[in-house]
Design an enzyme around this catalytic site. Structure first.
Site, PDB file in Angstrom:
ATOM      1  N   SER A  36      20.565  59.667  10.350  1.00  0.00           N
ATOM      2  CA  SER A  36      19.963  60.484  11.409  1.00  0.00           C
ATOM      3  C   SER A  36      20.370  61.940  11.269  1.00  0.00           C
ATOM      4  O   SER A  36      21.518  62.248  10.934  1.00  0.00           O
ATOM      5  CB  SER A  36      20.415  59.965  12.777  1.00  0.00           C
ATOM      6  OG  SER A  36      20.164  60.949  13.768  1.00  0.00           O
ATOM      7  N   LYS A  51       7.844  59.918  10.517  1.00  0.00           N
ATOM      8  CA  LYS A  51       8.209  58.814  11.418  1.00  0.00           C
ATOM      9  C   LYS A  51       7.712  59.105  12.823  1.00  0.00           C
ATOM     10  O   LYS A  51       7.983  60.188  13.362  1.00  0.00           O
ATOM     11  CB  LYS A  51       9.734  58.655  11.427  1.00  0.00           C
ATOM     12  CG  LYS A  51      10.281  57.625  12.397  1.00  0.00           C
ATOM     13  CD  LYS A  51      11.767  57.406  12.160  1.00  0.00           C
ATOM     14  CE  LYS A  51      12.367  56.396  13.100  1.00  0.00           C
ATOM     15  NZ  LYS A  51      12.675  56.940  14.430  1.00  0.00           N
ATOM     16  N   HIS A  91       9.923  55.232  18.571  1.00  0.00           N
ATOM     17  CA  HIS A  91      11.331  55.559  18.808  1.00  0.00           C
ATOM     18  C   HIS A  91      12.018  54.404  19.561  1.00  0.00           C
ATOM     19  O   HIS A  91      12.902  54.624  20.388  1.00  0.00           O
ATOM     20  CB  HIS A  91      11.436  56.856  19.614  1.00  0.00           C
ATOM     21  CG  HIS A  91      12.533  57.784  19.163  1.00  0.00           C
ATOM     22  ND1 HIS A  91      12.313  58.837  18.323  1.00  0.00           N
ATOM     23  CD2 HIS A  91      13.863  57.817  19.439  1.00  0.00           C
ATOM     24  CE1 HIS A  91      13.451  59.488  18.124  1.00  0.00           C
ATOM     25  NE2 HIS A  91      14.407  58.886  18.776  1.00  0.00           N
ATOM     26  N   ASP A 109       8.794  50.422  12.635  1.00  0.00           N
ATOM     27  CA  ASP A 109       9.958  49.955  13.390  1.00  0.00           C
ATOM     28  C   ASP A 109       9.576  49.867  14.856  1.00  0.00           C
ATOM     29  O   ASP A 109       8.431  50.109  15.228  1.00  0.00           O
ATOM     30  CB  ASP A 109      11.214  50.817  13.133  1.00  0.00           C
ATOM     31  CG  ASP A 109      11.237  52.147  13.867  1.00  0.00           C
ATOM     32  OD1 ASP A 109      10.405  52.389  14.764  1.00  0.00           O
ATOM     33  OD2 ASP A 109      12.126  52.959  13.537  1.00  0.00           O
ATOM     34  N   SER A 110      10.530  49.472  15.683  1.00  0.00           N
ATOM     35  CA  SER A 110      10.411  49.330  17.140  1.00  0.00           C
ATOM     36  C   SER A 110      10.138  47.885  17.547  1.00  0.00           C
ATOM     37  O   SER A 110       9.028  47.374  17.363  1.00  0.00           O
ATOM     38  CB  SER A 110       9.335  50.260  17.735  1.00  0.00           C
ATOM     39  OG  SER A 110       9.664  51.624  17.459  1.00  0.00           O
ATOM     40  N   ARG A 152      13.447  42.057  16.152  1.00  0.00           N
ATOM     41  CA  ARG A 152      14.679  41.350  16.496  1.00  0.00           C
ATOM     42  C   ARG A 152      14.862  40.067  15.694  1.00  0.00           C
ATOM     43  O   ARG A 152      15.887  39.414  15.794  1.00  0.00           O
ATOM     44  CB  ARG A 152      14.680  40.969  17.998  1.00  0.00           C
ATOM     45  CG  ARG A 152      14.621  42.145  18.952  1.00  0.00           C
ATOM     46  CD  ARG A 152      15.902  42.980  18.935  1.00  0.00           C
ATOM     47  NE  ARG A 152      15.827  44.100  19.868  1.00  0.00           N
ATOM     48  CZ  ARG A 152      15.306  45.295  19.587  1.00  0.00           C
ATOM     49  NH1 ARG A 152      14.808  45.534  18.378  1.00  0.00           N
ATOM     50  NH2 ARG A 152      15.272  46.252  20.488  1.00  0.00           N
ATOM     51  N   ARG A 154      18.154  49.296  16.875  1.00  0.00           N
ATOM     52  CA  ARG A 154      19.197  48.755  17.754  1.00  0.00           C
ATOM     53  C   ARG A 154      19.966  47.602  17.114  1.00  0.00           C
ATOM     54  O   ARG A 154      21.160  47.467  17.326  1.00  0.00           O
ATOM     55  CB  ARG A 154      18.589  48.294  19.075  1.00  0.00           C
ATOM     56  CG  ARG A 154      18.177  49.449  19.980  1.00  0.00           C
ATOM     57  CD  ARG A 154      17.709  48.936  21.324  1.00  0.00           C
ATOM     58  NE  ARG A 154      17.217  50.004  22.173  1.00  0.00           N
ATOM     59  CZ  ARG A 154      16.016  50.555  22.076  1.00  0.00           C
ATOM     60  NH1 ARG A 154      15.168  50.137  21.151  1.00  0.00           N
ATOM     61  NH2 ARG A 154      15.629  51.531  22.896  1.00  0.00           N
TER      62      ARG A 154
HETATM   63  C1  LIG Z   1      20.679  54.942  20.297  1.00  0.00           C
HETATM   64  C2  LIG Z   1      19.482  55.322  19.467  1.00  0.00           C
HETATM   65  C3  LIG Z   1      19.487  56.542  18.803  1.00  0.00           C
HETATM   66  C4  LIG Z   1      18.374  56.919  18.036  1.00  0.00           C
HETATM   67  N1  LIG Z   1      18.420  58.098  17.339  1.00  0.00           N
HETATM   68  C5  LIG Z   1      17.379  58.432  16.536  1.00  0.00           C
HETATM   69  C6  LIG Z   1      17.459  59.596  15.725  1.00  0.00           C
HETATM   70  O1  LIG Z   1      18.453  60.309  15.700  1.00  0.00           O
HETATM   71  N2  LIG Z   1      16.373  59.889  14.960  1.00  0.00           N
HETATM   72  C7  LIG Z   1      15.244  59.116  14.947  1.00  0.00           C
HETATM   73  O2  LIG Z   1      14.288  59.433  14.236  1.00  0.00           O
HETATM   74  N3  LIG Z   1      15.162  57.997  15.691  1.00  0.00           N
HETATM   75  C8  LIG Z   1      16.214  57.637  16.469  1.00  0.00           C
HETATM   76  N4  LIG Z   1      16.148  56.480  17.183  1.00  0.00           N
HETATM   77  C9  LIG Z   1      14.985  55.603  17.045  1.00  0.00           C
HETATM   78  C10 LIG Z   1      15.197  54.647  15.860  1.00  0.00           C
HETATM   79  O3  LIG Z   1      15.165  55.328  14.639  1.00  0.00           O
HETATM   80  C11 LIG Z   1      14.122  53.571  15.790  1.00  0.00           C
HETATM   81  O4  LIG Z   1      12.861  54.180  15.782  1.00  0.00           O
HETATM   82  C12 LIG Z   1      14.197  52.562  16.937  1.00  0.00           C
HETATM   83  O5  LIG Z   1      15.530  52.270  17.280  1.00  0.00           O
HETATM   84  C13 LIG Z   1      13.481  51.309  16.499  1.00  0.00           C
HETATM   85  O6  LIG Z   1      13.395  50.395  17.550  1.00  0.00           O
HETATM   86  P1  LIG Z   1      14.405  49.159  17.735  1.00  0.00           P
HETATM   87  O7  LIG Z   1      15.668  49.760  18.268  1.00  0.00           O
HETATM   88  O8  LIG Z   1      13.700  48.309  18.700  1.00  0.00           O
HETATM   89  O9  LIG Z   1      14.618  48.545  16.372  1.00  0.00           O
HETATM   90  C14 LIG Z   1      17.246  56.074  17.961  1.00  0.00           C
HETATM   91  C15 LIG Z   1      17.262  54.855  18.642  1.00  0.00           C
HETATM   92  C16 LIG Z   1      18.356  54.461  19.369  1.00  0.00           C
HETATM   93  C17 LIG Z   1      18.348  53.126  20.045  1.00  0.00           C
END
Ligand SMILES: Cc1cc2nc3c(=O)[nH]c(=O)nc-3n(C[C@H](O)[C@H](O)[C@H](O)COP(=O)(O)O)c2cc1C
Length: 402
Positions: free
Chosen positions: A109, A256, A280, A311-312, A315, A335
């Site tokens: 990140s 993304k 996200h 993504d997203s 699980r 996550r």
């Molecule tokens: C705590 C947290 C911090 C995140 N920080 C970033 C980040 O810095 N940059 C980014 O592109 N996405 C960020 N994301 C989004 C993740 O890259 C990703 O898209 C998302 O977690 C995918 O969904 P999932 O958690 O259901 O797998 C973050 C997500 C979480 C939960």
């Protein structure tokens, strides 16, 4: 429950929940506004049924997947998650190590607590760099220089939060940089999560966001660097900015946060190598479609012109199988691995990757498909999706090509 007994990502989440103070755990788990998008991301995977093929020889099963000229051991990687160092000190390095050992890609990140230079000591060839473009373009240029010097071959530009999302649960909890816990939450943390509290305090409290520290005032502390970050990000980016990044970045470029087929086509026209369909993880626009809902339309629009990733809400290993059947070239989790690293460090992150790997392997065996790259829409029972009542507590959203 101990890590060795954890069978599912749900088990790992429970371990993380036990270790982290409530407010900190919710910093991972939370979404935005009413958190409908967060729920939708997971539940939209549920109606898909995989139809097994009989008499297939599944003695040997292969889930390796090729992407950008590399062959990975599994068809999934780790999404960028900023501020991971809050959940466990140096969590980012552990995630990178776990990914390297499992031979799957890791996306660092651009809001990491760990610097690009420290990250480069883990496995740069396996690390992609995610950029939150800065309002000052000179800072973004410098990020590109540092990522290139570090040996990262792929740049991921996140575009799904041009303005700050409305993170109500985090705001109520005082989960910000630095976290500001209410007295009751502090008592809860001290009574129930002492190991985390001791570790956090003994290592000096909130870690400095090393990625951004070089651009803040010299000698700035953690809170000051975080405040500086907030003056620069989020920033609004246009297609012209994308062209600038395309010109400046010699390696693979991934966008993304794409949700519209027309935007996906435009990305291909602008020389982008891959896109991640993502909302996200439900942390940006609460009314965004689930990524899995929009995947078929995006794949139909771009075909093989660029790599289609998602993504997203992932699980289960079977979620990754479903995504592949619907056209995804690769899948990422956010996550899941964050819970793993928060719960048990490197071992926790590795356990998550192993669970997903095992679940994919089992699913391939059970559906009679020995090779992940042979999965296709014929394994999906489409009628089920129409006929079944949604398992979501929400009204069914309508997926439509945009
Ligand atoms: C705590 C947290 C911090 C995140 N920080 C970033 C980040 O810095 N940059 C980014 O592109 N996405 C960020 N994301 C989004 C993740 O890259 C990703 O898209 C998302 O977690 C995918 O969904 P999932 O958690 O259901 O797998 C973050 C997500 C979480 C939960």
């Amino acid at each position: 429950m101990r890590l060795g007994n954890a069978l599912s990502i749900g088990d790992i989440e429970r371990l993380a929940r036990r270790r982290l103070p409530r407010v900190v755990y919710e910093g991972i788990a939370s979404g935005v506004e009413d958190e409908r998008g967060l729920i939708r991301n997971e539940t939209e995977f549920h109606p898909y049924r995989l139809v097994p093929r009989a008499f297939a020889d599944v003695t040997k099963r292969d889930q390796s997947a090729s992407l950008f000229g590399r062959t990975y051991a599994s068809p999934f990687g780790i999404s960028p998650t900023g501020i991971a160092g809050i959940f466990r000190r140096d969590a980012e390095l552990m995630l990178a190590r776990a990914a390297s050992e499992a031979r799957v890609p890791f996306v660092m990140s651009g809001a990491s607590m760990v610097s690009i230079e420290r990250m480069a000591r883990v496995d740069p060839a396996n690390t992609w760099f995610q950029l939150y473009a800065a309002r000052d373009p000179k800072i973004s240029d410098d990020f590109l220089r540092r990522a290139r010097d570090a040996g990262f071959g792929t740049l991921v530009l996140t575009v799904d939060n041009p303005v700050p999302p409305k993170r109500e649960r985090d705001a109520r909890n005082g989960f910000r940089l630095p976290p500001k816990l209410a007295p009751l939450d502090m008592i809860e943390a001290a009574l129930l999560h002492l190991p985390w509290v001791i570790d956090y305090l003994c290592r000096g409290g909130m870690p400095v966001m090393e990625t951004w520290a070089p651009y803040a005032a010299p000698g700035a502390g953690a809170a000051e660097v975080a405040r500086f970050f907030r003056t620069q990000s989020p920033s609004i980016q246009t297609w012209r900015d994308l062209d600038g990044f395309r010109r400046a970045w010699p390696g693979r470029l991934v966008v993304k946060g794409i949700m519209r087929p027309s935007d996906a086509v435009r990305c291909a026209e602008h020389g982008v190598d891959g896109l991640v369909i993502s909302n996200h993880g439900g942390k940006a626009l609460d009314r965004a479609p689930a990524s899995i809902e929009i995947l078929p339309a995006i794949k139909a629009a771009v075909g093989d012109r660029l790599a289609v990733m998602l993504d997203s809400g992932v699980r289960r290993g079977s979620d990754i199988v479903v995504a592949r059947c619907l056209g995804a070239d690769f899948v990422f989790v956010g996550r899941a691995t964050l819970y793993g690293v928060a719960a048990a460090g490197l071992a926790g992150a590795s356990r998550v990757l192993a669970i997903l790997r095992e679940e994919i392997d089992t699913t391939l065996g059970l559906i009679g498909c020995p090779r992940f790259d042979e999965l296709g829409p014929d394994f999906i029972l489409e009628e089920a999706r129409e006929a079944l009542p949604s398992e979501s507590p929400l009204p069914r959203p309508i997926a439509r090509a945009v």
